[in-house]
Motif scaffolding. Structure first.
Motif, PDB file in Angstrom:
ATOM      1  N   CYS A   6       3.165   2.544  -7.787  1.00  0.00           N
ATOM      2  CA  CYS A   6       3.836   1.808  -6.726  1.00  0.00           C
ATOM      3  C   CYS A   6       5.134   1.233  -7.297  1.00  0.00           C
ATOM      4  CB  CYS A   6       2.925   0.687  -6.232  1.00  0.00           C
ATOM      5  SG  CYS A   6       3.742  -0.484  -5.133  1.00  0.00           S
ATOM      6  N   CYS A  54       4.888  -3.089  -7.002  1.00  0.00           N
ATOM      7  CA  CYS A  54       4.051  -3.908  -7.891  1.00  0.00           C
ATOM      8  C   CYS A  54       3.731  -3.203  -9.209  1.00  0.00           C
ATOM      9  CB  CYS A  54       2.765  -4.300  -7.184  1.00  0.00           C
ATOM     10  SG  CYS A  54       1.656  -2.923  -6.854  1.00  0.00           S
ATOM     11  N   CYS A 108       2.007   1.037  -2.581  1.00  0.00           N
ATOM     12  CA  CYS A 108       0.544   1.062  -2.448  1.00  0.00           C
ATOM     13  C   CYS A 108       0.183   1.395  -1.001  1.00  0.00           C
ATOM     14  CB  CYS A 108      -0.055  -0.299  -2.803  1.00  0.00           C
ATOM     15  SG  CYS A 108       0.097  -0.741  -4.544  1.00  0.00           S
ATOM     16  N   CYS A 161      -0.119  -4.833  -2.522  1.00  0.00           N
ATOM     17  CA  CYS A 161       0.468  -5.074  -3.854  1.00  0.00           C
ATOM     18  C   CYS A 161       0.109  -6.463  -4.391  1.00  0.00           C
ATOM     19  CB  CYS A 161       1.987  -4.976  -3.781  1.00  0.00           C
ATOM     20  SG  CYS A 161       2.611  -3.349  -3.340  1.00  0.00           S
TER      21      CYS A 161
HETATM   22 ZN   LIG Z   1       1.962  -1.915  -4.898  1.00  0.00          ZN
END
Ligand SMILES: [Zn+2]
Length: 163
Positions: A82, A85, A116, A121
Protein backbone atom coordinates in the motif's frame (compact mmCIF):
# COMPACT_ATOMS: atom_id res chain seq x y z
CA UNK A 1 -9.60 11.96 13.57
CA UNK A 2 -12.62 13.91 14.72
CA UNK A 3 -15.95 12.18 14.01
CA UNK A 4 -17.70 13.53 10.92
CA UNK A 5 -21.38 13.67 10.04
CA UNK A 6 -22.87 12.46 6.79
CA UNK A 7 -23.41 16.07 5.76
CA UNK A 8 -19.79 17.01 6.45
CA UNK A 9 -18.59 14.00 4.47
CA UNK A 10 -20.82 14.75 1.47
CA UNK A 11 -19.66 18.37 1.47
CA UNK A 12 -16.00 17.30 1.51
CA UNK A 13 -15.80 15.55 -1.88
CA UNK A 14 -13.30 17.21 -4.19
CA UNK A 15 -13.74 15.10 -7.34
CA UNK A 16 -17.49 14.57 -7.74
CA UNK A 17 -20.27 16.59 -9.26
CA UNK A 18 -22.92 17.92 -6.87
CA UNK A 19 -25.34 15.27 -8.09
CA UNK A 20 -22.87 12.44 -7.49
CA UNK A 21 -22.07 13.80 -4.06
CA UNK A 22 -25.75 13.68 -3.12
CA UNK A 23 -26.25 10.13 -4.36
CA UNK A 24 -23.07 8.38 -3.31
CA UNK A 25 -23.13 5.87 -0.50
CA UNK A 26 -21.99 7.10 2.92
CA UNK A 27 -21.74 4.52 5.74
CA UNK A 28 -24.84 4.43 7.91
CA UNK A 29 -22.87 3.40 10.98
CA UNK A 30 -20.82 6.59 11.27
CA UNK A 31 -21.43 6.68 15.03
CA UNK A 32 -19.81 3.25 15.41
CA UNK A 33 -16.65 4.00 13.42
CA UNK A 34 -13.41 3.79 15.47
CA UNK A 35 -12.72 7.48 14.81
CA UNK A 36 -9.97 7.85 17.38
CA UNK A 37 -7.97 5.13 15.62
CA UNK A 38 -8.59 6.51 12.13
CA UNK A 39 -6.33 8.78 10.11
CA UNK A 40 -8.89 8.60 7.36
CA UNK A 41 -12.24 6.90 6.95
CA UNK A 42 -12.47 4.67 3.90
CA UNK A 43 -15.39 2.58 2.67
CA UNK A 44 -16.85 0.86 -0.33
CA UNK A 45 -20.34 1.14 -1.71
CA UNK A 46 -22.04 -2.11 -0.63
CA UNK A 47 -24.21 -1.96 -3.80
CA UNK A 48 -21.22 -1.31 -6.06
CA UNK A 49 -18.01 -2.62 -4.48
CA UNK A 50 -15.85 -1.15 -7.26
CA UNK A 51 -16.69 2.27 -5.88
CA UNK A 52 -14.56 3.27 -2.93
CA UNK A 53 -14.47 6.48 -0.96
CA UNK A 54 -12.27 8.05 1.63
CA UNK A 55 -12.33 11.15 3.77
CA UNK A 56 -9.41 12.67 5.67
CA UNK A 57 -8.98 15.85 7.64
CA UNK A 58 -6.26 18.09 6.19
CA UNK A 59 -5.44 21.41 7.86
CA UNK A 60 -8.61 21.10 9.90
CA UNK A 61 -10.92 20.59 6.91
CA UNK A 62 -12.33 17.28 5.70
CA UNK A 63 -11.41 16.30 2.14
CA UNK A 64 -13.05 13.32 0.49
CA UNK A 65 -12.23 11.38 -2.65
CA UNK A 66 -14.32 9.13 -4.86
CA UNK A 67 -12.30 6.20 -6.19
CA UNK A 68 -12.76 3.31 -8.57
CA UNK A 69 -11.08 0.02 -7.92
CA UNK A 70 -11.34 -3.63 -8.74
CA UNK A 71 -13.42 -5.45 -6.13
CA UNK A 72 -11.49 -7.06 -3.28
CA UNK A 73 -9.63 -10.25 -4.06
CA UNK A 74 -10.00 -10.00 -7.80
CA UNK A 75 -7.22 -12.23 -9.00
CA UNK A 76 -4.28 -10.19 -7.76
CA UNK A 77 -2.58 -12.62 -5.43
CA UNK A 78 0.96 -11.33 -5.63
CA UNK A 79 2.23 -9.35 -2.71
CA UNK A 80 2.06 -5.64 -3.10
CA UNK A 81 2.52 -2.66 -0.87
CA UNK A 82 0.00 0.00 0.00
CA UNK A 83 1.48 3.35 -0.99
CA UNK A 84 -0.30 5.12 1.88
CA UNK A 85 0.53 3.03 4.96
CA UNK A 86 3.32 0.88 3.44
CA UNK A 87 1.71 -2.40 4.55
CA UNK A 88 2.38 -5.35 2.26
CA UNK A 89 -0.49 -7.76 1.62
CA UNK A 90 -0.98 -10.80 -0.56
CA UNK A 91 -3.87 -9.73 -2.76
CA UNK A 92 -5.02 -7.11 -0.29
CA UNK A 93 -3.89 -4.03 -2.17
CA UNK A 94 -5.96 -2.53 -4.98
CA UNK A 95 -5.21 0.03 -7.62
CA UNK A 96 -7.59 2.85 -6.72
CA UNK A 97 -8.22 5.42 -9.42
CA UNK A 98 -9.55 8.88 -8.64
CA UNK A 99 -10.98 11.07 -11.39
CA UNK A 100 -9.26 14.43 -11.21
CA UNK A 101 -11.19 17.35 -9.76
CA UNK A 102 -13.04 19.75 -12.06
CA UNK A 103 -12.65 19.97 -15.81
CA UNK A 104 -9.66 17.65 -15.97
CA UNK A 105 -11.77 14.89 -14.43
CA UNK A 106 -14.67 15.49 -16.81
CA UNK A 107 -12.19 15.09 -19.65
CA UNK A 108 -11.30 11.66 -18.28
CA UNK A 109 -8.08 12.43 -16.46
CA UNK A 110 -7.45 10.43 -13.32
CA UNK A 111 -4.79 9.63 -10.75
CA UNK A 112 -4.14 6.16 -9.38
CA UNK A 113 -2.53 4.74 -6.27
CA UNK A 114 -2.16 1.31 -4.72
CA UNK A 115 -4.10 1.35 -1.46
CA UNK A 116 -5.18 -1.32 1.07
CA UNK A 117 -8.27 -2.89 -0.53
CA UNK A 118 -10.28 -2.57 2.70
CA UNK A 119 -9.14 1.06 3.14
CA UNK A 120 -8.12 0.23 6.71
CA UNK A 121 -4.57 1.65 6.59
CA UNK A 122 -5.04 3.29 10.00
CA UNK A 123 -5.74 -0.07 11.64
CA UNK A 124 -2.74 -1.77 10.00
CA UNK A 125 -0.46 1.07 11.08
CA UNK A 126 -1.68 0.68 14.67
CA UNK A 127 -1.42 -3.12 14.60
CA UNK A 128 -5.21 -3.37 15.16
CA UNK A 129 -5.67 -5.36 12.00
CA UNK A 130 -3.23 -8.03 10.89
CA UNK A 131 -2.14 -8.37 7.28
CA UNK A 132 -0.10 -11.53 7.89
CA UNK A 133 3.55 -12.41 8.38
CA UNK A 134 6.01 -9.94 6.94
CA UNK A 135 3.27 -7.44 6.28
CA UNK A 136 5.14 -4.60 7.84
CA UNK A 137 8.85 -3.98 7.44
CA UNK A 138 10.65 -3.75 10.75
CA UNK A 139 10.97 -0.03 11.37
CA UNK A 140 12.43 2.00 14.15
CA UNK A 141 10.20 5.03 13.71
CA UNK A 142 7.42 5.66 16.22
CA UNK A 143 3.72 5.10 15.69
CA UNK A 144 3.21 8.87 15.55
CA UNK A 145 5.73 9.09 12.72
CA UNK A 146 4.03 6.24 10.85
CA UNK A 147 0.67 7.96 11.25
CA UNK A 148 2.12 11.24 10.02
CA UNK A 149 3.65 9.45 7.04
CA UNK A 150 0.31 7.86 6.10
CA UNK A 151 -1.45 11.23 6.26
CA UNK A 152 1.36 12.87 4.29
CA UNK A 153 1.08 10.21 1.57
CA UNK A 154 -2.67 10.67 1.44
CA UNK A 155 -2.36 14.45 1.32
CA UNK A 156 0.05 14.11 -1.63
CA UNK A 157 -2.46 11.87 -3.42
CA UNK A 158 -5.29 14.34 -2.85
CA UNK A 159 -3.04 17.17 -4.05
CA UNK A 160 -2.51 15.27 -7.32
CA UNK A 161 -6.26 14.84 -7.71
CA UNK A 162 -6.98 18.51 -7.16
CA UNK A 163 -4.00 19.95 -9.03
ZN1 LIG B 1 -2.74 0.91 3.51
Amino acid sequence: MKPLTEQEIRAAFVNCTKGETKRLSVPRDLAEQPWEDLDYLGWRDPQAPDRAYLVVELDGRPKALALRSAATGSGQSRRSMCTMCLTTHSGGVSLMVAPKAGKAGQQGNSVGAYICSDLACSLYVRGKRDAGIGARLPETISLEEKIRRTVTNLAAFIAKVTS
